[in-house]
Enzyme design. Structure first.
Site, PDB file in Angstrom:
ATOM      1  N   VAL A   3      13.593  19.236  14.121  1.00 21.26           N
ATOM      2  CA  VAL A   3      12.386  19.343  13.292  1.00 21.26           C
ATOM      3  C   VAL A   3      11.679  18.000  13.319  1.00 21.26           C
ATOM      4  O   VAL A   3      12.332  16.948  13.192  1.00 21.26           O
ATOM      5  CB  VAL A   3      12.729  19.686  11.830  1.00 21.26           C
ATOM      6  CG1 VAL A   3      11.465  19.758  10.987  1.00 21.26           C
ATOM      7  CG2 VAL A   3      13.460  20.995  11.741  1.00 21.26           C
ATOM      8  N   PHE A   4      10.359  18.037  13.502  1.00 25.42           N
ATOM      9  CA  PHE A   4       9.552  16.816  13.469  1.00 25.42           C
ATOM     10  C   PHE A   4       8.833  16.765  12.120  1.00 25.42           C
ATOM     11  O   PHE A   4       8.025  17.627  11.797  1.00 25.42           O
ATOM     12  CB  PHE A   4       8.532  16.845  14.610  1.00 25.42           C
ATOM     13  CG  PHE A   4       7.599  15.667  14.639  1.00 25.42           C
ATOM     14  CD1 PHE A   4       8.019  14.426  15.101  1.00 25.42           C
ATOM     15  CD2 PHE A   4       6.277  15.803  14.225  1.00 25.42           C
ATOM     16  CE1 PHE A   4       7.147  13.339  15.132  1.00 25.42           C
ATOM     17  CE2 PHE A   4       5.389  14.726  14.263  1.00 25.42           C
ATOM     18  CZ  PHE A   4       5.831  13.491  14.722  1.00 25.42           C
ATOM     19  N   GLY A   5       9.149  15.744  11.324  1.00 20.90           N
ATOM     20  CA  GLY A   5       8.509  15.573  10.021  1.00 20.90           C
ATOM     21  C   GLY A   5       7.492  14.454  10.069  1.00 20.90           C
ATOM     22  O   GLY A   5       7.776  13.378  10.605  1.00 20.90           O
ATOM     23  N   TYR A   6       6.321  14.716   9.505  1.00 26.40           N
ATOM     24  CA  TYR A   6       5.281  13.670   9.486  1.00 26.40           C
ATOM     25  C   TYR A   6       4.736  13.457   8.071  1.00 26.40           C
ATOM     26  O   TYR A   6       3.809  12.680   7.865  1.00 26.40           O
ATOM     27  CB  TYR A   6       4.138  14.022  10.452  1.00 26.40           C
ATOM     28  CG  TYR A   6       3.475  15.344  10.131  1.00 26.40           C
ATOM     29  CD1 TYR A   6       3.977  16.535  10.634  1.00 26.40           C
ATOM     30  CD2 TYR A   6       2.361  15.401   9.297  1.00 26.40           C
ATOM     31  CE1 TYR A   6       3.397  17.749  10.313  1.00 26.40           C
ATOM     32  CE2 TYR A   6       1.770  16.607   8.971  1.00 26.40           C
ATOM     33  CZ  TYR A   6       2.296  17.773   9.487  1.00 26.40           C
ATOM     34  OH  TYR A   6       1.707  18.962   9.153  1.00 26.40           O
ATOM     35  N   GLY A   7       5.330  14.181   7.104  1.00 25.62           N
ATOM     36  CA  GLY A   7       4.882  14.067   5.707  1.00 25.62           C
ATOM     37  C   GLY A   7       6.067  13.798   4.810  1.00 25.62           C
ATOM     38  O   GLY A   7       6.853  12.869   5.054  1.00 25.62           O
ATOM     39  N   SER A   8       6.238  14.657   3.808  1.00 30.67           N
ATOM     40  CA  SER A   8       7.312  14.419   2.835  1.00 30.67           C
ATOM     41  C   SER A   8       8.700  14.499   3.462  1.00 30.67           C
ATOM     42  O   SER A   8       9.648  13.909   2.943  1.00 30.67           O
ATOM     43  CB  SER A   8       7.207  15.411   1.672  1.00 30.67           C
ATOM     44  OG  SER A   8       7.320  16.725   2.158  1.00 30.67           O
ATOM     45  N   GLU A  81       7.325  24.916   2.780  1.00 29.96           N
ATOM     46  CA  GLU A  81       6.056  24.466   3.322  1.00 29.96           C
ATOM     47  C   GLU A  81       5.031  25.582   3.489  1.00 29.96           C
ATOM     48  O   GLU A  81       4.077  25.421   4.209  1.00 29.96           O
ATOM     49  CB  GLU A  81       6.282  23.773   4.677  1.00 29.96           C
ATOM     50  CG  GLU A  81       7.326  22.681   4.638  1.00 29.96           C
ATOM     51  CD  GLU A  81       7.035  21.557   3.660  1.00 29.96           C
ATOM     52  OE1 GLU A  81       5.921  21.541   3.092  1.00 29.96           O
ATOM     53  OE2 GLU A  81       7.908  20.719   3.451  1.00 29.96           O
TER      54      GLU A  81
END
Ligand code: BEZ
Length: 168
Positions: A3-8, A81
């Protein structure tokens, strides 16, 4: 599965992971252009949270999901999300090479989309917004701090954080 997270997800990954590293997604940039009626705001007064828009590149964190919990985690993230986001698969670039990862993107055609505004207006909006997951201000400042600590330059997030910090 990755998983690529760019926020929380960068500062609050509430799921098991076997590995975690920074990576760059080309062709996209982070923007506080998505409304949040369910986490950092309410349906009557949505907050402002991040999505990805076409641009140069965005840095985020790849989480390697253990095989035995990957499906459950993805199902939980899908719920966490929801609110305009779609699950997509993208190739990102890590120090050790390209990696395929899943991420969530909210596009302008979703009902919660807010789009751009002036920094002053977006900062005021974030400063006054609260939702079941907490203050919108916390979401912004924790993300800005995490990016800064990692040495990631993100003018949009940094500018908004500076503007919010200047507010009473
Ligand atoms: C995240 O990467 O933290 C994220 C951002 C927007 C929607 C879902 C996840």
């Amino acid at each position: 599965m990755n998983v690529f997270g760019y926020g929380s997800l960068i500062w609050r990954p509430d799921f098991p992971f076997a590995g975690r590293y920074w990576a760059r997604l080309d062709g996209w940039e982070r923007r506080f252009w998505q409304g949040s009626p369910d986490h950092r705001g309410t349906p009557e007064a949505p907050g402002r949270v991040v999505t990805l828009v076409p641009g140069e590149a965005v840095w985020g964190v790849v989480f390697e999901l253990p095989a035995d919990t990957a499906e459950t985690t993805m199902a939980r993230l899908d719920v966490r999300e929801q609110g305009g986001y779609e699950l997509v698969e993208r190739q990102v670039h890590a120090e050790h090479g390209p990696v395929v990862a899943r991420t969530f993107v909210a596009t302008p055609d979703n009902p919660e989309w807010l789009g751009p505004d002036t920094v002053t207006a977006m900062a005021a909006h974030i400063a006054r917004s609260h939702g079941p997951s907490g203050a919108n201000r916390e979401y912004l400042l924790r993300l800005a701090d995490a990016l800064e600590q990692a040495g990631v330059l993100d003018a949009h997030t940094r500018g908004l954080a500076a503007a919010v910090r200047r507010l009473p």
